[in-house]
Design an enzyme around this catalytic site. Structure first.
Site, PDB file in Angstrom:
ATOM      1  CB  ALA A  12      -0.939  -0.017   1.214  1.00 51.27           C
ATOM      2  NE  ARG A  23       1.014  10.017 -10.396  1.00 53.96           N
ATOM      3  CZ  ARG A  23       0.616   9.304  -9.350  1.00 53.96           C
ATOM      4  NH1 ARG A  23       0.875   9.738  -8.126  1.00 53.96           N
ATOM      5  NH2 ARG A  23      -0.052   8.187  -9.505  1.00 53.96           N
ATOM      6  CB  SER A  40       0.228  -2.673  -5.924  1.00 58.36           C
ATOM      7  OG  SER A  40      -0.497  -1.468  -5.981  1.00 58.36           O
ATOM      8  CB  CYS A  44      -9.160  -3.384   3.475  1.00 58.84           C
ATOM      9  SG  CYS A  44      -7.903  -2.634   4.532  1.00 58.84           S
ATOM     10  CG  ASP A 293      -0.549  -1.832   7.983  1.00 60.94           C
ATOM     11  OD1 ASP A 293      -1.058  -0.699   7.991  1.00 60.94           O
ATOM     12  OD2 ASP A 293      -1.113  -2.840   7.516  1.00 60.94           O
ATOM     13  CG  ASN A 315      -3.412   4.112  -0.316  1.00 62.10           C
ATOM     14  OD1 ASN A 315      -2.955   4.094  -1.450  1.00 62.10           O
ATOM     15  ND2 ASN A 315      -3.890   3.027   0.277  1.00 62.10           N
ATOM     16  CE1 TYR A 438     -34.044  18.360   7.151  1.00 64.74           C
ATOM     17  CE2 TYR A 438     -34.590  20.600   6.444  1.00 64.74           C
ATOM     18  CZ  TYR A 438     -34.985  19.337   6.866  1.00 64.74           C
ATOM     19  OH  TYR A 438     -36.327  19.057   6.999  1.00 64.74           O
TER      20      TYR A 438
END
Length: 569
Positions: A12, A23, A40, A44, A293, A315, A438
């Site tokens: 992860a 990037r 990758s 979960c 983790d 992430n 609402y």
């Protein structure tokens, strides 16, 4: 100036950090290594593949546009070199090298780095019990585990399943076995409730009852002592209280950070495992980052070290690390601890501290429980939602909110709203006046979060004094010997059935008639007030207080909470 970034771990955080950095610095080189052949993947999602909600295990390893995230994908699409089946064996900080070993050939090599990312994750906690290596005993760690577990079920080899542990994975796997496959499923938990410390006993019992209604059996306060089998396959689970038949066993007793390599390299680690990092996700070596983790971060409510193994956090931390590898100063301040778990048609969610964890952290706290409709009462599709708020008495600071409700988006939406505020140390007043979108199909005009904060305010003021459904059960169980006067504040048509069942103990005076019928309500006994959700009984408590009654108890959550908790009146 170009860099060489080495990333240890490819599940992860590793891929996220690698891709973000690439990037920002496309001219630099990134090498990512992992000792497994699978990288990758969405760990979960494993319980939902076992259950059948996810039809193909490959979906756990693909992008949203259906490309498999394998070494070829990372090389061609992301420009990242990936070495699978490659184990990092040592970090040489002085020479800035990582020693690696090919898991297949045993060949050894060294990788030089300018900066290093440790993303080694965590491993399922093993119990070290007799018979734990029998076939049919599984952990839930990767897609291979998912394939093996589901294959056994689909072949008809599993009639009885035992889950060890009632945390996230244990409950999700219990649902997977019982719901989709109709397997007789039993959960063994060493503590006295599901999701210990994360939710209160009242919410835990509500979740437990719902799972029991869907065919899951629970045994609390039991210790698994070993496993027995025939022909190398598990057949029995032995606890300190019973023997359970088992064709399949899932051990879901938590996870342990994979931080040994970091510790051996002299990085600052927690005594129970996990690498300490600062707000920039740096270790005590400025050229080595760590996250996911295997990292220890700060709990923003307690200011204490926190271990929170969640894919979502990994992430987010991965992007932070990617930015900072490229010279940025992006911060990851810490966590408040947010979660959600699906339990058949319901869900349990929370953020921050429960009352138990708040007291354990040293807060002088109280909690209040509220049940309210998640939409306008006149809207045709609506459901009851249960929320519990933990508050520091002195400062009125909200320490956490947990809830039990439908598996839709309504409850987790409220929890997420709370999570966003908790790092700012909000008070009851912030939630009482919190602005929320609402419209009748989505919420009530006075949203449940507003009402929950108002309930906490009234409780601290001493004008709404009460107990939750667990406290009510204690009072109700002693009804034959105590002097409590149980007063139903609903209209007679609502109170009629419990009155018929309990003519000596259940009494009825509608809230609107209290002043005219005070002669029916004793002044020399504790008066326990009940309505549908606790709102009318609160009004009744105010009325009785005004007339001089000194021992009046309101049941927070009312009959709705009592029923969800499983009390039979």
């Amino acid at each position: 100036m170009s860099q060489h970034i080495v990333v240890i771990g490819g599940v992860a955080l590793g891929p996220k950090a690698a891709c973000r950095f690439k990037r920002l610095e496309p001219g630099s080189t990134v090498t990512m290594i992992d000792q497994s052949s699978l990288i990758s993947y969405g760990g979960c999602g494993i319980p939902y593949y076992v259950s059948g909600d996810v039809s193909d295990a490959k979906e756990l390893c693909t992008t949203s546009f259906h490309m498999v995230r394998d070494p070829k994908f990372f090389k061609e699409v992301k420009g990242i070199d990936v070495q699978i089946l490659t184990k990092a064996t040592k970090i040489d900080r002085e020479n800035k090298q990582v020693e690696v070993e090919n898991a297949t050939t045993g060949e050894k090599a060294s990788l030089s780095y300018d900066k290093l990312v440790i993303a080694t994750g965590a491993s399922p906690r093993k119990l070290g019990l007799p018979g734990e290596d029998l076939k049919g005993i599984s952990y839930v760690a990767n897609p291979d585990d998912a394939l093996r577990i589901r294959e056994g079920i689909s072949k008809g080899e599993v009639g009885n399943a035992v889950i060890v542990g009632a945390g996230f994975i244990g409950l999700e796997m219990a649902e997977a076995f019982a719901d989709m496959w109709g397997v007789e499923t039993t959960v063994v938990e060493i503590t006295d409730q599901i999701m210990p410390r994360l939710v209160s006993p009242a919410l835990a019992t509500m979740g437990q009852k719902h799972m029991e209604e869907n065919g899951v059996t629970f045994h609390f306060g039991e210790v698994v002592e070993g496993f027995e089998g025939e022909d190398g396959k598990v057949t029995k689970v032995i606890t300190n209280k019973r023997t359970l038949d088992a064709d399949a066993v899932i051990i879901a007793a938590g996870v342990v950070p994979n931080s040994k390599i970091a510790e051996e390299a002299g990085l600052n680690c927690h005594q129970l495992g996990g690498v300490f990092v600062d707000e920039f996700m740096r270790t005590n070596d400025p050229d080595i980052y760590c996250g996911g983790d295997c990292a220890i971060v700060k709990n923003l409510i307690t200011d204490q070290p926190a271990f929170l193994p969640l894919g979502s956090m990994a992430n987010r931390q991965g992007r932070v690390i990617g930015n900072n590898l490229a010279g940025g100063e992006t911060r990851f301040d810490g966590v408040v601890g947010s979660f959600v778990v699906k339990l058949f048609e319901t869900s349990m969610a929370g953020t921050g501290l429960s009352l138990d964890s708040a007291k354990h952290a040293g807060f002088d706290a109280i909690s209040v429980l509220l049940i309210q409709l998640d939409r306008a009462h006149f809207y045709p599709t609506k459901e009851l939602m249960t929320l519990e708020m933990t508050v520091d008495k002195k400062t009125r600071r909200v320490l956490g909110v947990q809830g039990f409700g439908s598996s839709g988006d309504a409850m987790v939406g409220r929890i997420n709203a709370v999570a966003a505020l908790l790092k700012s140390e909000p008070t009851i007043d912030d939630f009482s006046n919190m602005e929320l979108a609402y419209s009748p199909p989505f919420a009530a005009a006075m949203d449940i979060l507003n009402t929950l904060a108002n309930l906490a305010d009234n409780a601290l003021r001493g004008i709404n004094r009460g107990v939750g459904p667990d406290g009510f059960q204690e009072l109700w169980d002693k009804r034959e010997t105590s002097e409590c006067f149980f007063l139903d504040c609903r209209e007679h048509s609502d109170a009629e059935k419990p009155m018929e069942r309990n003519p000596e103990h259940w009494h009825n005076v509608p809230q609107g008639e209290i002043y005219n019928r005070l002669n029916e309500i004793p002044t020399d006994k504790p008066v326990v007030l009940v309505c549908n959700t606790g709102a009318r009984s609160y009004e009744a408590q105010i009325m009785l207080d005004e007339k001089g009654y000194e021992n009046v108890i309101n049941v927070h959550g009312g009959m709705a909470a009592i029923k969800k908790y499983g009390v039979n009146v």
